[in-house]
Design an enzyme around this catalytic site. Structure first.
Site, PDB file in Angstrom:
ATOM      1  N   PRO A   2     -30.908  -2.077 -23.530  1.00  0.00           N
ATOM      2  CA  PRO A   2     -30.337  -2.405 -24.835  1.00  0.00           C
ATOM      3  C   PRO A   2     -29.170  -1.481 -25.162  1.00  0.00           C
ATOM      4  O   PRO A   2     -29.284  -0.266 -25.066  1.00  0.00           O
ATOM      5  CB  PRO A   2     -31.512  -2.187 -25.795  1.00  0.00           C
ATOM      6  CG  PRO A   2     -32.727  -2.331 -24.938  1.00  0.00           C
ATOM      7  CD  PRO A   2     -32.343  -1.781 -23.603  1.00  0.00           C
ATOM      8  N   GLU A   3     -28.027  -2.067 -25.521  1.00  0.00           N
ATOM      9  CA  GLU A   3     -26.834  -1.299 -25.848  1.00  0.00           C
ATOM     10  C   GLU A   3     -26.597  -1.358 -27.359  1.00  0.00           C
ATOM     11  O   GLU A   3     -27.429  -1.868 -28.099  1.00  0.00           O
ATOM     12  CB  GLU A   3     -25.636  -1.834 -25.065  1.00  0.00           C
ATOM     13  CG  GLU A   3     -25.802  -1.789 -23.554  1.00  0.00           C
ATOM     14  CD  GLU A   3     -25.816  -0.363 -22.987  1.00  0.00           C
ATOM     15  OE1 GLU A   3     -25.532   0.587 -23.741  1.00  0.00           O
ATOM     16  OE2 GLU A   3     -26.122  -0.217 -21.802  1.00  0.00           O
ATOM     17  N   HIS A  89     -48.375  -1.919 -22.750  1.00  0.00           N
ATOM     18  CA  HIS A  89     -46.995  -1.447 -22.815  1.00  0.00           C
ATOM     19  C   HIS A  89     -46.537  -1.165 -24.245  1.00  0.00           C
ATOM     20  O   HIS A  89     -45.348  -0.978 -24.487  1.00  0.00           O
ATOM     21  CB  HIS A  89     -46.059  -2.469 -22.174  1.00  0.00           C
ATOM     22  CG  HIS A  89     -46.315  -2.683 -20.709  1.00  0.00           C
ATOM     23  ND1 HIS A  89     -46.432  -1.645 -19.815  1.00  0.00           N
ATOM     24  CD2 HIS A  89     -46.487  -3.830 -19.998  1.00  0.00           C
ATOM     25  CE1 HIS A  89     -46.654  -2.135 -18.605  1.00  0.00           C
ATOM     26  NE2 HIS A  89     -46.701  -3.444 -18.689  1.00  0.00           N
ATOM     27  N   ARG A 107     -41.236   0.248 -19.167  1.00  0.00           N
ATOM     28  CA  ARG A 107     -40.828   1.326 -18.251  1.00  0.00           C
ATOM     29  C   ARG A 107     -40.945   2.712 -18.857  1.00  0.00           C
ATOM     30  O   ARG A 107     -40.766   3.712 -18.174  1.00  0.00           O
ATOM     31  CB  ARG A 107     -39.394   1.066 -17.769  1.00  0.00           C
ATOM     32  CG  ARG A 107     -39.263  -0.246 -16.999  1.00  0.00           C
ATOM     33  CD  ARG A 107     -37.846  -0.507 -16.546  1.00  0.00           C
ATOM     34  NE  ARG A 107     -37.411   0.457 -15.537  1.00  0.00           N
ATOM     35  CZ  ARG A 107     -36.203   0.453 -14.990  1.00  0.00           C
ATOM     36  NH1 ARG A 107     -35.314  -0.463 -15.344  1.00  0.00           N
ATOM     37  NH2 ARG A 107     -35.876   1.348 -14.078  1.00  0.00           N
ATOM     38  N   ARG A 151      -8.873  12.553 -20.185  1.00  0.00           N
ATOM     39  CA  ARG A 151      -9.886  12.142 -19.221  1.00  0.00           C
ATOM     40  C   ARG A 151      -9.246  11.603 -17.951  1.00  0.00           C
ATOM     41  O   ARG A 151      -8.434  10.676 -18.005  1.00  0.00           O
ATOM     42  CB  ARG A 151     -10.791  11.069 -19.845  1.00  0.00           C
ATOM     43  CG  ARG A 151     -11.425  11.456 -21.166  1.00  0.00           C
ATOM     44  CD  ARG A 151     -12.334  12.675 -21.030  1.00  0.00           C
ATOM     45  NE  ARG A 151     -13.423  12.426 -20.113  1.00  0.00           N
ATOM     46  CZ  ARG A 151     -14.582  11.882 -20.496  1.00  0.00           C
ATOM     47  NH1 ARG A 151     -14.780  11.550 -21.763  1.00  0.00           N
ATOM     48  NH2 ARG A 151     -15.547  11.683 -19.617  1.00  0.00           N
TER      49      ARG A 151
END
Length: 271
Positions: A2-3, A89, A107, A151
């Protein structure tokens, strides 16, 4: 994983409904990435004030303290007046006077961390290095360009790092770079001010569209109301290797960058 759009969609799906609720119970399952940081029973009796977001963290502000929630690689939240019995879970459950908030995470890379405030070292450790929020006024085109000039990594890797601008995950970085016409392997410090401005606008547009479409459901993401996202159906390059570009019909290419899949059009996106 999920972003930002998925986390924001999740926030919007339960924030108004849980605001003002009193915590009546807390249940923990198997250990998550980090410990809760307090005795679970100490949260009982506290009141939920509001839910905000910082990057991919959901911040559940209480009348005393704050809970920082991260969905990890496979996590999702549910919020409803009544939920089915917890499964194997389901690793965190907040029972409140307005319903039950449950973290489901097969997970177990997600986390729920309690901090006394956002100035608490536990919160600062998680939040202080995050970049600018791309959907807020502080995401300024000129400041973005100046940050990129420092960068030397590829622009795709800079976006994913999250310390220049936060929350532009793999799907959305690929899509924003396509919209801006920038090859994902281009070094960030070699972008002109004009190209950086185009990328800035593309990031905002892509993320706003993703939120409007409910995020992306590639495997099992759903909002706290159980709704799937549909942005992946609108993708121009992500996951379309070998298929014709929707603009020029050149086959979309797929490469690996930093162990992540990257997709781009070799015709529309220039180095």
């Amino acid at each position: 994983m999920p972003e930002l759009p998925e986390v924001e969609v999740t926030r919007r799906s339960f924030a108004d409904r849980i605001a003002g609720a009193r915590i009546v119970s807390v249940q923990l399952g198997k250990p998550l990435r980090w410990a809760l940081g307090c005795d679970a029973s100490a949260l009982v009796g506290r009141t939920v004030l509001c839910v905000t977001r910082r990057g991919k963290y959901l911040l559940v502000h209480l009348d005393a303290g704050v809970l920082l929630l991260h969905l990890g690689m496979s996590g999702s939240l549910q919020f409803a007046p009544v939920l089915p019995p917890r499964g194997g879970h389901d690793h965190f459950e907040l029972g409140t006077s307005r319903g039950c908030l449950r973290l489901h995470d097969p997970r177990r890379f997600g986390a729920v961390v309690f901090a006394d405030s956002l100035d608490d070292p536990r919160a600062l450790k998680l939040l202080e290095r995050l970049g600018v929020e791309p959907l807020e006024a502080g995401f300024d085109p000129l400041l973005f360009y100046r940050a990129l000039r420092l960068r030397r990594s590829s622009i795709k890797q800079v976006l994913l790092a999250g310390n220049t601008v936060v929350g532009v995950g793999n799907i959305y970085a690929s899509e924003a770079l396509f919209m801006a016409g920038i090859r994902p392997t281009t070094r960030a410090d070699r972008l002109s001010k004009l190209r950086a401005a185009r990328l800035h606008a593309a990031i905002v547009e892509v993320l706003q569209r993703a939120v409007a479409l409910g995020g992306s459901t590639l495997r099992d993401f759903s909002s706290a109301e159980g709704q799937s996202g549909y942005f992946q159906l609108d993708a121009r390059v992500y996951g379309r290797e070998g298929l014709p570009c929707r603009v020029c019909e050149t086959p979309i290419r797929g490469i690996r960058q930093g162990q992540r899949s990257t997709f781009f059009c070799p015709q529309c996106q220039k180095p």
